[in-house]
Design a protein around this motif. Sequence first.
Motif, PDB file in Angstrom:
ATOM      1  N   GLN A  48       2.787 -39.395  11.984  1.00  0.00           N
ATOM      2  CA  GLN A  48       3.893 -39.610  14.002  1.00  0.00           C
ATOM      3  C   GLN A  48       4.355 -38.733  14.542  1.00  0.00           C
ATOM      4  O   GLN A  48       4.922 -37.600  13.940  1.00  0.00           O
ATOM      5  N   PRO A  49       4.722 -38.543  15.736  1.00  0.00           N
ATOM      6  CA  PRO A  49       5.152 -37.376  16.409  1.00  0.00           C
ATOM      7  C   PRO A  49       6.715 -38.239  15.843  1.00  0.00           C
ATOM      8  O   PRO A  49       7.024 -39.189  15.720  1.00  0.00           O
TER       9      PRO A  49
ATOM     10  N   ARG B  38       6.373 -27.963  19.375  1.00  0.00           N
ATOM     11  CA  ARG B  38       4.549 -28.057  18.790  1.00  0.00           C
ATOM     12  C   ARG B  38       5.384 -27.869  17.379  1.00  0.00           C
ATOM     13  O   ARG B  38       6.228 -27.068  16.804  1.00  0.00           O
ATOM     14  N   GLN B  39       4.071 -27.788  16.543  1.00  0.00           N
ATOM     15  CA  GLN B  39       4.250 -27.664  14.949  1.00  0.00           C
ATOM     16  C   GLN B  39       2.449 -27.961  14.506  1.00  0.00           C
ATOM     17  O   GLN B  39       1.940 -28.650  14.694  1.00  0.00           O
ATOM     18  N   CYS B  98       4.539 -33.020  24.688  1.00  0.00           N
ATOM     19  CA  CYS B  98       6.048 -32.835  25.247  1.00  0.00           C
ATOM     20  C   CYS B  98       7.231 -34.089  25.284  1.00  0.00           C
ATOM     21  O   CYS B  98       6.906 -35.061  24.747  1.00  0.00           O
ATOM     22  N   THR B  99       8.202 -33.892  25.391  1.00  0.00           N
ATOM     23  CA  THR B  99       9.820 -35.201  25.165  1.00  0.00           C
ATOM     24  C   THR B  99      10.697 -34.217  26.423  1.00  0.00           C
ATOM     25  O   THR B  99      10.666 -33.677  26.871  1.00  0.00           O
ATOM     26  N   ARG B 100      11.572 -35.043  25.661  1.00  0.00           N
ATOM     27  CA  ARG B 100      13.141 -34.860  26.736  1.00  0.00           C
ATOM     28  C   ARG B 100      13.988 -34.333  24.849  1.00  0.00           C
ATOM     29  O   ARG B 100      14.255 -35.110  24.888  1.00  0.00           O
ATOM     30  N   LEU B 101      13.672 -33.211  24.512  1.00  0.00           N
ATOM     31  CA  LEU B 101      15.399 -33.295  23.160  1.00  0.00           C
ATOM     32  C   LEU B 101      16.179 -33.874  24.389  1.00  0.00           C
ATOM     33  O   LEU B 101      17.036 -33.472  24.472  1.00  0.00           O
ATOM     34  N   GLN B 108       2.265 -38.862  21.702  1.00  0.00           N
ATOM     35  CA  GLN B 108       1.808 -38.489  20.140  1.00  0.00           C
ATOM     36  C   GLN B 108       1.214 -36.882  19.853  1.00  0.00           C
ATOM     37  O   GLN B 108       0.117 -37.098  18.922  1.00  0.00           O
ATOM     38  N   GLY B 109       0.947 -36.121  21.435  1.00  0.00           N
ATOM     39  CA  GLY B 109       0.753 -35.106  20.335  1.00  0.00           C
ATOM     40  C   GLY B 109      -0.996 -34.575  21.282  1.00  0.00           C
ATOM     41  O   GLY B 109      -1.788 -35.315  21.562  1.00  0.00           O
TER      42      GLY B 109
END
Lengths: 113, 116
Positions: A48-49, B38-39, B98-101, B108-109
């Motif tokens: 999951q994210p 990223r991961q 993508c996100t708003r830290l 979901q990437g």
Amino acid sequence: DIVMTQSPDSLAVSLGERATINCKSSQSVLYSSNNKNYLAWYQQKPGQPPKLLISWASTRESGVPDRFSGSGSGTDFTLAISSLQAEDVAVYYCQQCYSTPLTFGQGTKVEIK
Amino acid sequence: EVQLVESGGGLVQPGGSLRLSCAASGFTFSDHYMDWVRQAPGKGLEWVGRTRNKANSYTIQYAASVKGRFTISRDDSRNSLYLQMNSLKTEDTAMYYCTRLGLPGWGQGALVTVSS
């Protein structure tokens, strides 16, 4: 760059027991003009994210169980899970939003003992 | 409800290019800073870069590891965020979010694999 260091790297806790994760920043993330700590905690379950749990070091996000709490100020922070549940098995990350480059801790894996 | 949907991932050879997109909904996109994170497989989270909002002159900052190779852009009229990735290396292989830290909501990437 602000380096975020979490401890421990992993921990195993019995169901119902308390889990504590520490996060230390290489410099203060407390913004003096508004007295806010620019520190967030995320939970990431397998496949999951990440999910935001806590912002401003201690503000729990809507819908996050109250067994999760954040504390600390300046350079030292703690995420506590007061009574570990099976669904809390995950990797937890701290992250500073104080300055770019934004940086994360290396993660702490929480498992059931 | 905040929704972020990444697209555009895939397999690319070293030295190649790829463009990721992120469609946002559930919040006023134009008001917000947007981040790419990223991961790599089995690894932790790495911030890639950020675009600020119009009120902050749309300034963009990058991680040192991608500066000069990646370009972030946004289209507020389309509620969309983009990541143009050039000169890709095997070490860029990762899930890109993508996100708003510091605020709720992650997509979901999009999986990017750089391999020959």
